[in-house]
Design an enzyme around this catalytic site. Sequence first.
Site, PDB file in Angstrom:
ATOM      1  N   HIS A 123      -0.995   6.758  -2.709  1.00  0.00           N
ATOM      2  CA  HIS A 123      -1.373   6.421  -1.330  1.00  0.00           C
ATOM      3  C   HIS A 123      -0.529   7.230  -0.343  1.00  0.00           C
ATOM      4  CE1 HIS A 123      -2.465   2.483  -3.362  1.00  0.00           C
ATOM      5  NE2 HIS A 123      -3.597   2.786  -2.757  1.00  0.00           N
ATOM      6  N   SER A 134      -2.366   0.933  -8.406  1.00  0.00           N
ATOM      7  CA  SER A 134      -1.694  -0.344  -8.105  1.00  0.00           C
ATOM      8  C   SER A 134      -1.737  -1.255  -9.321  1.00  0.00           C
ATOM      9  CB  SER A 134      -2.375  -1.022  -6.922  1.00  0.00           C
ATOM     10  OG  SER A 134      -2.355  -0.154  -5.811  1.00  0.00           O
ATOM     11  N   ALA A 151      -0.454  -2.612  -1.889  1.00  0.00           N
ATOM     12  CA  ALA A 151       0.359  -2.301  -3.079  1.00  0.00           C
ATOM     13  C   ALA A 151       0.499  -0.775  -3.173  1.00  0.00           C
ATOM     14  CB  ALA A 151      -0.247  -2.896  -4.345  1.00  0.00           C
TER      15      ALA A 151
END
Length: 293
Positions: A47, A199, A42
């Site tokens: 990230h 997420s 996700a």
Amino acid sequence: MNATKWKMKKEKKLKLIDNIKELKEEIKHLRGTIGLVPTMGALHAGHRSLIERCVRENDNAIVSVFVNPIQFGVNEDLDKYPRQLNSDCQMCEQCGAKIVFAPKVQEMYSNKKDDLTLICPPYSLVDMLCGKSRPGHFDGVCSVVAKLFNLTKAQRAYFGKKDAQQLFIIKRMVQDLNFDLEIVPCEIVREENNLALSSRNKYLTEQEKILALNISKALFEAVKLYKTNTATKRAIIDNSLKLLEDLDVEYIELVDKTTFELQQEPNDNTLMLIASRTPQTKTRLIDNIEFVK
Ligand code: PAF
């Protein structure tokens, strides 16, 4: 297509691997340094910044995408945790990662949690903050991260500072167990309105997204108060509690960022951490900030 262009295209190609045998084989043939970004998928812009840094600093970047069941408690969100491997792979490829390792649960664990060799961080580091409300969580995190370190043979691994307790505990594990790799802490990525990316933000209703802004607001106001030189821990926490009155606060704490010990009063080593749940979807959100004058 000229040779350089073709080479670049070839190098962009991402390998998606779902089993340990193939991963080991692939790693045998990699040249140069290996960087790892462990994730549960996700993937969001937070990230992305980790992956981009990993690509910049290593010859080979590996991203693991694995929703690790042994770090979830019985009543937690394991089943509903967002899974979106296709778009995750797209992001990894765009960033220039070489491998996405996305194993199934059975590939990582042949036994149930009770029947596995686990890595248990020191009690003093888990009997506080997130570890207190999530018993066994950090055993699950350390165990999977250690497996990923061994499997990928990475020289560097990238972790976000948003999960500050996780980052501290993983650094300690690397030190205590003599893992031969460097942990690279990466800055928290925030939306324009300062909400820390996670997420789990996907779970929030529109109204909760607005309420959640009070978490970062409380942290930023705390730093301002600290800068006045007169604010006590009590005053800082009271101000935060007022801002967070529509959320269910799990903890607001000050720790020394070099030891993770709770602090009686703030100083230039302070890391302030908040965990709270939203009222409707009961989403658990965490965030933190370092105090600087
Ligand atoms: O921070 C996370 O996403 C997870 O805890 C990690 C480090 C990937 C281990 O499953």
